[in-house]
Scaffold this active site. Structure first.
Site, PDB file in Angstrom:
ATOM      1  N   ILE A  98      -6.763 -10.449  -0.569  1.00  0.00           N
ATOM      2  CA  ILE A  98      -7.592 -11.510  -1.128  1.00  0.00           C
ATOM      3  C   ILE A  98      -6.743 -12.408  -2.028  1.00  0.00           C
ATOM      4  O   ILE A  98      -7.126 -13.528  -2.350  1.00  0.00           O
ATOM      5  CB  ILE A  98      -8.805 -10.915  -1.886  1.00  0.00           C
ATOM      6  CG1 ILE A  98      -9.836 -11.985  -2.246  1.00  0.00           C
ATOM      7  CG2 ILE A  98      -8.363 -10.189  -3.147  1.00  0.00           C
ATOM      8  CD1 ILE A  98     -10.518 -12.641  -1.085  1.00  0.00           C
ATOM      9  N   CYS A 175       4.414   0.341  -1.984  1.00  0.00           N
ATOM     10  CA  CYS A 175       5.731  -0.309  -1.992  1.00  0.00           C
ATOM     11  C   CYS A 175       6.370  -0.292  -3.379  1.00  0.00           C
ATOM     12  O   CYS A 175       7.589  -0.301  -3.492  1.00  0.00           O
ATOM     13  CB  CYS A 175       5.674  -1.715  -1.388  1.00  0.00           C
ATOM     14  SG  CYS A 175       4.184  -2.609  -1.704  1.00  0.00           S
TER      15      CYS A 175
END
Lengths: 631, 537
Positions: A98, A175
Site C-alpha cells: 500500500i 529482508c
C-alpha cells in the site's frame, strides 16, 4: 444477498452498504475474516491489497487459504476463495504494498471507507496519513493472541493513528533480518533462525541467506554474483541445498560455516549494491583475520559476571565453535532441537552468532545476559480473536456509513475479566491531539541530535523514514536560502548523504521543512542540539514544541522531558474528564504495542484489570491468559 | 546422522505454531482428540465450527434436519447459492472440511428432535455439544440429557443485534487456569531451608564490587528481611508504611563509592521493586481451600476423577509434609545476577519443588491403591503439572437449564440486582426469553413478517410480562426493547455471528484443553453499544 441486513439497518444505510466502494488493507488474519464479513453484510465493491504471500503458519486462522495455496499471493487467493463462496460481489485484488506511490491520495479518494487489517506500524502510519490527506474515514484494528482493538479515525473529528506516541515495534520484515539489519535485535532474530535452520525444525520463513527478492534491491544484483561466489567455496553449490544439509555435509565445521555465513553471504549482500546506497555497507569477516582481542575493563578473574560482559569478536568465534560442536552432538543424539534460552549451548550459540553479525553490520554487540532477555517473543495468533475483531469492524463501518460517526467507539477486547465482568471495553473516540505531528494543521516536532555527528542520511533513514514514517521525504533548510538537504528525486542530493547537519549550518533551533508529496504531508523539524544520549540512540524526537533556547547543553534532555510531559497533560486535559482514566495496552498482530489513555464509556471502572493488561501484555512466553469472561 | 523427522508432525507444528504458544503441545493434543457436535448449521453455528476446525479439533459432526434456504445463503459463508434445497448439514460439512485436512467431519441429516427421540445415547459420544437455533422445548430436553451425562453443552445464538451464549456443564475442573497476575512463589516469609543455608554462606560485606552488584535480589531480600525481623520482633513488613521503610533499609545496603555517592546497583533496584509483591504472605488461596474442602475431594470413590484424587493428595500433603503450605512452584523470576549464583538459587527452589512433588505423588499412589486402582493410573507428569499449578486450581459448576428455567429455582436475585442498572444487558436476556415464549405460542418469531410487526409487538409485550411475572420482576425500563426485538425478526446478522463465533469457539477451546477458566454461565453481547456482560443464571 445478505437480505437479513436490510431488515435491521435503515433502508438508506443498507443502500449505502451495497453502493459504496471500500478498501481493505491487508488480507491476513483480520483481513480474511473481514472480507467474509463484508461480503455477507452486503458490500458489493471491495478492493483488497496485500503484498504478502501465504505461509504455512497462517493456516491456523487465515481461513481463506489452504495448504495448496502456500507461496501464493494472499490478496489474490483471498479474493478467489471469497468469490467461490459468493460469486456476486466485485472484489479487486492487488498484490502490492500500500506504500507504493501508485496508491496516491486520488486512489484513496475513490473509496467511501478504508479498513486496515495490517500487521505493521509503517503501513498503518502511511494509511493513516493517506486517509487524512484524502479525508476518507478509516477503521483501524489489530489483534495479538487474545487481545484486540478496533477504532475509527476521521480527519479533524477523531484522534488519528499517530496522535499518541506509540512504543517501538518488535517484528521485522524478512529482508531486514536477512539483508539489512540495523539493530541488535535484528541480529538476534537472525541467529535464532540460523539455529533452527541447523538444528531445529526447518522453517522456510526463517531463511538466513541473503534475500534476493528484496524489493529494495529490485533484483538487479544478479544471480551471477552468487553463482560465481559459491563456485569458489570448497563445499560448492551452497545455494542448491538447504542450509542444514550443507552444514551436515561439512560435519558442522565451524570454519566452513563461518566462511559461508560471515564472509561469502556478506560478499553476496554487498553485490546487491542498491541496498548500500544509503546505508553503511557490511564488512565481511575473514576467519583468518579476526579483529584483535579487545582489552576488556570489565573482565574479572573469577569469571563470575561472564554473562554481563560483552564478548569480543574472537571470543564470539570461540563460543561459536564450542557451542556448534555441542549442539551437533545434541542434535545427533536426540534429533530436532528446540531453542531454549535456558540451554547453555543454545544460548551461547545465539549470543555468539548475533554478535558476530552485529560486528559485520556495525551494530553494537550485546552481553549474553541482554541477549537472553531480548531473544524471542513471537506473538501468538488465533482465529477466534480475529473473528471477534472483524465482527466489531463491521459494526463501526455500518455506523460510519449511516452517518453516525458520533456513535463510533474505540473498542478493546480484553483477555481477562474486567472488574465488571466485561469482555469488551468501548471508549469514546478522542478528539484530535492539537499538537499531533501528523494531523494538526501546522505540525511541528523537536528532534534532539548532535549536529556535529548526525549525518543527512541518518536524518533521512532513522528520523524521517523509520521514526516519522515518511516514505519519500524532501527536506529543505528554513535558512532563508531554501537549501535543499534531501530530495526524493533519486540522485539529486546523494552527495549530501554522509555530510553532517552542521555542514549545512544546521544547529540548535534551526528549522527544517520536511515534505512527503505522496502522503501530502509536511512537517517542521525543530533541531535541538544535544550531545549526550542514552545507550543505543543517536537522536530523540521529543515534545512537539521547540524548547526555549538554553546555553547548557548537558541539561537539555531534562528540560525537554519536562516540556514533553507538560504538553502531554495539556493535550489530555481537553479530552479526559475524570481522573480514573485507564491505561490500555493492546498489541497488534504485528507485535506492536500502543499505549493510550482513554476515556471510558461507562462510569463503572475496570481500572484495576485494565492496568493488569499492561503488565501482562509485555513479554510473556507461552503462558498467556485467555478470554476469560467470568473469573 | 539425524533422526528421521515425522513429516506430518513438522507440518502440524508449523501450521499451529502461533497457537501452540498459547496452549502448548498438551493442549493441542487434547484439541486434536476432541469430537465436537454442532446442532444446526446456522451462520453462528458454522462460524463457531470454522474457528475450531482451523486450530485443528479431531472431528466434528453437524446434526441438522433442514434444507438450505435462500436466506441461509445470504448470511452463511459455508452455504452456497447452488446448494439451495440440499441438506444444510451436508453442504456445510463439505465446505467446512476444506479449511483443514487434518480434521474429519460428518453430517447427520436428522432433526435434533429425531435424535433425541430415537438415539439420545449418540449425543453422549461427544466431547462437547454446541447448539444454535433450537426451540426452547427441545433445548431443555437435550440439556437435561447432557447434564446428567456430564457432557458440556454450549448454547449460542445471534438474534439481530444481540448475541447470547450459555454454558451448561455440571462440573469442569481446571489445573492450568493460567492467571496473568500470579505472584511468584518465593516463600520469603517461610524461607526454604536451602535458601537460609545458602544466604548465610554469602557475606555481602566481604564481596568484591562486582560480586556485590551481581548478588541475586532474592538473597538480598532474605538477608535484609532477617535484619528487619531482628528489629521488629521477628515480624515481616506488612503494610504500606512498613514496606516503605523496609525499602529504605534495602536502599541503605547499596554500596557507596569513595565520594559517598551510591553505586548503580541494579540488583538492589530490583529488590526494592520486588518488595511489594515478594513479601506477600504465603498462604493457600481461598479457591484452592474450597477445592480441598469440597465433598468431591473429601469423599472419594472409585468413580472420582484424577483431579479429585490429586486434590485429596494435595490436602494430605498440606496437612503433613507441607506444614500448611502448597507444594512449591519451583520457579524463580529473572534477576540481575551472575549465572553461577542464579543457577544455585534456582536449584534450591527446583529441588524443593521436586521433593514436594514426590511427596504428593506417593500420596496419590496410596489413594489410588486404596480405591482399588493401579498406582500408576495417574501419570507422573500429570501430578507434576498439578503440583506446579496447585495455587491456581479451579472448579466451575454451572447451573442446569432446568434450574434456570423453572420459576422456583430461577436466579431471580441475580436478575433483579441487574435490573437496577437501566443499561444492563440483562434486559436482552428477558427479551430473548420472551421471543422464545412467543415462538412456542405462535410458531414464528416476532417481526418475521413485515405486515404483522404491530400486532406482534402487542403479543410480544404480553410474553415479556408473563416472563417478568414468573421471575417476580418489575417492568422493563423502556418500551424500545419490544420494538427493537420485533425489528430483528430473529434474523442472524453475519457480523454478530462472526463475533459470537469467535467468543464461543474460544470457550469451547478452554473446555476442551482444560486450560483457562471458562465463563459461568451466561454471556450477552449488544452489537449496537458494543458492550457485553456475563450473568450467573
Amino acid at each position: 444477498m445478505a437480505a437479513s441486513v436490510r431488515g435491521i439497518l435503515p433502508d438508506d444505510t443498507a443502500e449505502m452498504v451495497s453502493a459504496c466502494k471500500v478498501l481493505v488493507v491487508g488480507a491476513g488474519g483480520i483481513g480474511c475474516e473481514l472480507l467474509k464479513n463484508l461480503v455477507l453484510t452486503g458490500f458489493n465493491d471491495i478492493v483488497v491489497i496485500d503484498l504478502d504471500t501465504i505461509d504455512v503458519s497462517n493456516l491456523n486462522r487465515q481461513f481463506l487459504f489452504q495448504k495448496k495455496h502456500v507461496g501464493q499471493s494472499k490478496s489474490q487467493v483471498a479474493k478467489e476463495s471469497a468469490l467461490r463462496f459468493n460469486p456476486n460481489v466485485k472484489i479487486e485484488a492487488k498484490h502490492d504494498s500500500i506504500m507504493n506511490p501508485d496508491y496516491s491520495v486520488d486512489f484513496f479518494r475513490q473509496f467511501t471507507l478504508v479498513m486496515n487489517a495490517l500487521d505493521n506500524r509503517a503501513a498503518r502510519n502511511h494509511v493513516n496519513r493517506m486517509c487524512l490527506a484524502a479525508d476518507i474515514p478509516l477503521v483501524e484494528s489489530g489483534t495479538a493472541g487474545y487481545l484486540g482493538q478496533v477504532t475509527v479515525i476521521k480527519k479533524s473529528v477523531t484522534e488519528c493513528y499517530e496522535c499518541q506516541p506509540k512504543p517501538t515495534q518488535k517484528t521485522f520484515p524478512g529482508c531486514t533480518i536477512r539483508n539489512t539489519p540495523s539493530e541488535p535485535v535484528h541480529c538476534i532474530v537472525w541467529a535464532k533462525h540460523l539455529y533452527n535452520q541447523l538444528f531445529g525444525e526447518e522453517d522456510p520463513d526463517q531463511d538466513v541467506s541473503p534475500d534476493t527478492a528484496d524489493p529494495e534491491a529490485a533484483g538487479d544484483a544478479g544471480i551471477a554474483a552468487l553463482e560465481g561466489k559459491s563456485n569458489n567455496v570448497d563445499a560448492g553449490g551452497i545455494a542448491r541445498t538447504s542450509t542444514r544439509e550443507w552444514a551436515a555435509s561439512t560435519d558442522y565445521n565451524s570454519e566452513k560455516l563461518f566462511r559461508k555465513l560471515f564472509y561469502d553471504d556478506i560478499k553476496y549482500l554487498l553485490s546487491m549494491d542498491k541496498l548500500w546506497k544509503k546505508r553503511a555497507a557490511p564488512i565481511p569477516l575473514n576467519w583468518d583475520l579476526l579483529p584483535p582481542e579487545e582489552p576488556s575493563s570489565t573482565t574479572n578473574s573469577n569469571g563470575d559476571i561472564k554473562d554481563q560482559r560483552i564478548w569480543d569478536v574472537r571470543e564470539c568465534v570461540e563460543k561459536f565453535t564450542d557451542s556448534l560442536a555441542k549442539l551437533k552432538k545434541q542434535y545427533r543424539d536426540q534429533g530436532d532441537l528446540v531453542w531454549d534460552k535456558d540451554d547453555s549451548a543454545s544460548m551461547d550459540f545465539v549470543t555468539a552468532v548475533a554478535n558476530i553479525r552485529a560486528q559485520i553490520f556495525g551494530i553494537a554487540r550485546k552481553s549474553r545476559f541482554k541477549i537472553k532477555s531480548m531473544a524471542g517473543n513471537i506473538i501468538p495468533a488465533i482465529a477466534t480473536t480475529n473473528a471477534v475483531i472483524a465482527g466489531l469492524i463491521i459494526m463501526e463501518a455500518l455506523k460510519i456509513l449511516s452517518g453516525h460517526l458520533d456513535t463510533c467507539k474505540t473498542v478493546y477486547l480484553n483477555k481477562h475479566p474486567t472488574a465488571r465482568k466485561k469482555l469488551l471495553v468501548p471508549c469514546f473516540l478522542d478528539k484530535p491531539n492539537p499538537k499531533c505531528y501528523v494531523c494538526s494543521s501546522k505540525p511541528e516536532v523537536t528532534v534532539q541530535v548532535n549536529c556535529a555527528t548526525f549525518t543527512v542520511k541518518m536524518l533521512e533513514e532513522k528520523v524521517l523514514k523509520a521514526y516519522l514514517g515518511m516514505v519519500a521525504p524532501d527536506v529543505e533548510v528554513d535558512d532563508g536560502k531554501g537549501t535543499i538537504l534531501i530530495s526524493s528525486d533519486e540522485g539529486e542530493t546523494e552527495e549530501n548523504n554522509d555530510k553532517c547537519l552542521a555542514d549545512f549550518a544546521i544547529r540548535h533551533s534551526s528549522r527544517l521543512k520536511a515534505d512527503d508529496f505522496l502522503q501530502n504531508y509536511s512537517l517542521i523539524l525543530n533541531i535541538d542540539q544535544c550531545n549526550i544520549f542514552d545507550d543505543d540512540v543517536d537522536f530523540k524526537v521529543v515534545g512537539e514544541k521547540p524548547r526555549p533556547i538554553s546555553e547548557t547543553e548537558a541539561t537539555s534532555s531534562k528540560v525537554t522531558e519536562k516540556g514533553e510531559s507538560s504538553s502531554q497533560s495539556t493535550s489530555q486535559s481537553s479530552t479526559v474528564v475524570d481522573d480514573e482514566d485507564d491505561i490500555m495496552v493492546v498489541v497488534d498482530e504485528g507485535q506492536e504495542t500502543s499505549v493510550s489513555k482513554k476515556r471510558k464509556l461507562s462510569e463503572d471502572d475496570d481500572t484495576k484489570s485494565a492496568k493488569k493488561s499492561k503488565v501482562t501484555s509485555q513479554t510473556r512466553n507461552g503462558d498467556d491468559d485467555t478470554l476469560i469472561i467470568d473469573p | 546422522m539425524a533422526a528421521p523427522v515425522n513429516r506430518k508432525n513438522v507440518d502440524k507444528k508449523a501450521k499451529y505454531d502461533r497457537q501452540l504458544r498459547l496452549w502448548g503441545d498438551h493442549g493441542q493434543a487434547l484439541l486434536e482428540n476432541a469430537k465436537i457436535c454442532l446442532i444446526n448449521a446456522s451462520a453462528t453455528g458454522t462460524e463457531i465450527l470454522k474457528n475450531l476446525i482451523l486450530p485443528g479439533i479431531g472431528s466434528f459432526t453437524i446434526i441438522d434436519g433442514n434444507k438450505v434456504k435462500g436466506e441461509d445463503v445470504g448470511n452463511n459463508f459455508f452455504l452456497t447459492q447452488d446448494s439451495i434445497g440440499k441438506s444444510r448439514a451436508q453442504v456445510a460439512t463439505e465446505l467446512l472440511l476444506e479449511l483443514n485436512n487434518d480434521v474429519t467431519g460428518n453430517a447427520v441429516e436428522e432433526s435434533p428432535e429425531q435424535i433425541l427421540e430415537n438415539n439420545p445415547e449418540y449425543l453422549k459420544s461427544f466431547t462437547i455439544v454446541i447448539v444454535t437455533s433450537l426451540v426452547e422445548r427441545t433445548l431443555l430436553d437435550l440439556s437435561s440429557i447432557l447434564y446428567a451425562a456430564d457432557i458440556p453443552l454450549l448454547v449460542c445464538r445471534s438474534y439481530g443485534m444481540i448475541g447470547y451464549m450459555r454454558l451448561v456443564v455440571k462440573e469442569h475442573t481446571v489445573i492450568e487456569s493460567q492467571p496473568d497476575n500470579a505472584h511468584e512463589d518465593l516463600r520469603l516469609d517461610k524461607p526454604l531451608a536451602g535458601l537460609v543455608e545458602y544466604a548465610h554462606s554469602l557475606d555481602l560485606e566481604a564481596m568484591t564490587k562486582q560480586e556485590h552488584m551481581h548478588t541475586p535480589y532474592l538473597v538480598l531480600l532474605y538477608k535484609f528481611l532477617e535484619k528487619w525481623k531482628e528489629m521488629h520482633n521477628g515480624q515481616v513488613p506488612k503494610n504500606y508504611k512498613e514496606k516503605t521503610s523496609f525499602k529504605d533499609l534495602l536502599r541503605s545496603g547499596i554500596r557507596k563509592n569513595e565520594h559517598g555517592v551510591p553505586e548503580d546497583e541494579e540488583n538492589f533496584d530490583e529488590a526494592i521493586m520486588a518488595v511489594n509483591t515478594a513479601l506477600n504472605p504465603s498462604k493457600i488461596p481461598s479457591e484452592v481451600q474450597g477445592i480441598i474442602d469440597d465433598p468431591a475431594c473429601t469423599n472419594l470413590s472409585s468413580e472420582s476423577s484424577s483431579f479429585w484424587i490429586m486434590a485429596q493428595a494435595l490436602k494430605q500433603f498440606i496437612a503433613n509434609e507441607g506444614n500448611g503450605m502448597l507444594p512449591l512452584r519451583g520457579a524463580i523470576p529473572d534477576m540481575t545476577a551472575d549465572s553461577k549464583r542464579y543457577i544455585q538459587l534456582q536449584n534450591i527452589y527446583k529441588e524443593q519443588a521436586r521433593t514436594d512433588c514426590i511427596a504428593v505423588t506417593s500420596r496419590v499412589q496410596q489413594i489410588l491403591t486404596s480405591l482399588g486402582k493401579a498406582s500408576d493410573t495417574i501419570q507422573d507428569n500429570e501430578i507434576k503439572l498439578f503440583c506446579k499449578n496447585s495455587a491456581f486450581l479451579r472448579v466451575i459448576r454451572c447451573r442446569s437449564l432446568t434450574q434456570e428455567y423453572s420459576p422456583d429455582s430461577a436466579a431471580t436475585q441475580e436478575i433483579s440486582m441487574n435490573f437496577e442498572n437501566p443499561d444492563s444487558e440483562i434486559y436482552w436476556y428477558i427479551m430473548l426469553r420472551a421471543a422464545d415464549k412467543f415462538y412456542s405460542q405462535y410458531s414464528y418469531f416476532p417481526g418475521t413478517y413485515d405486515d404483522q410487526v404491530d400486532s406482534d409487538s402487542v403479543k410480544l409485550k404480553s410474553c415479556v410480562c408473563s416472563i417478568l411475572q414468573e421471575l417476580t420482576l418489575g417492568a422493563l425500563p423502556k418500551e424500545d426493547y419490544i420494538q427493537e426485538l420485533c425489528r430483528y425478526g430473529a434474523c442472524e446478522l453475519h457480523s454478530v455471528a462472526s463475533f459470537m463465533g469467535g467468543v464461543a469457539a474460544q470457550e469451547v477451546i478452554k473446555i476442551v484443553t482444560n486450560q483457562f477458566v471458562p465463563f459461568n454461565n451466561t454471556y450477552l453481547y449488544n452489537a449496537m453499544t458494543t458492550t457485553s456482560a456475563t450473568f450467573q443464571l
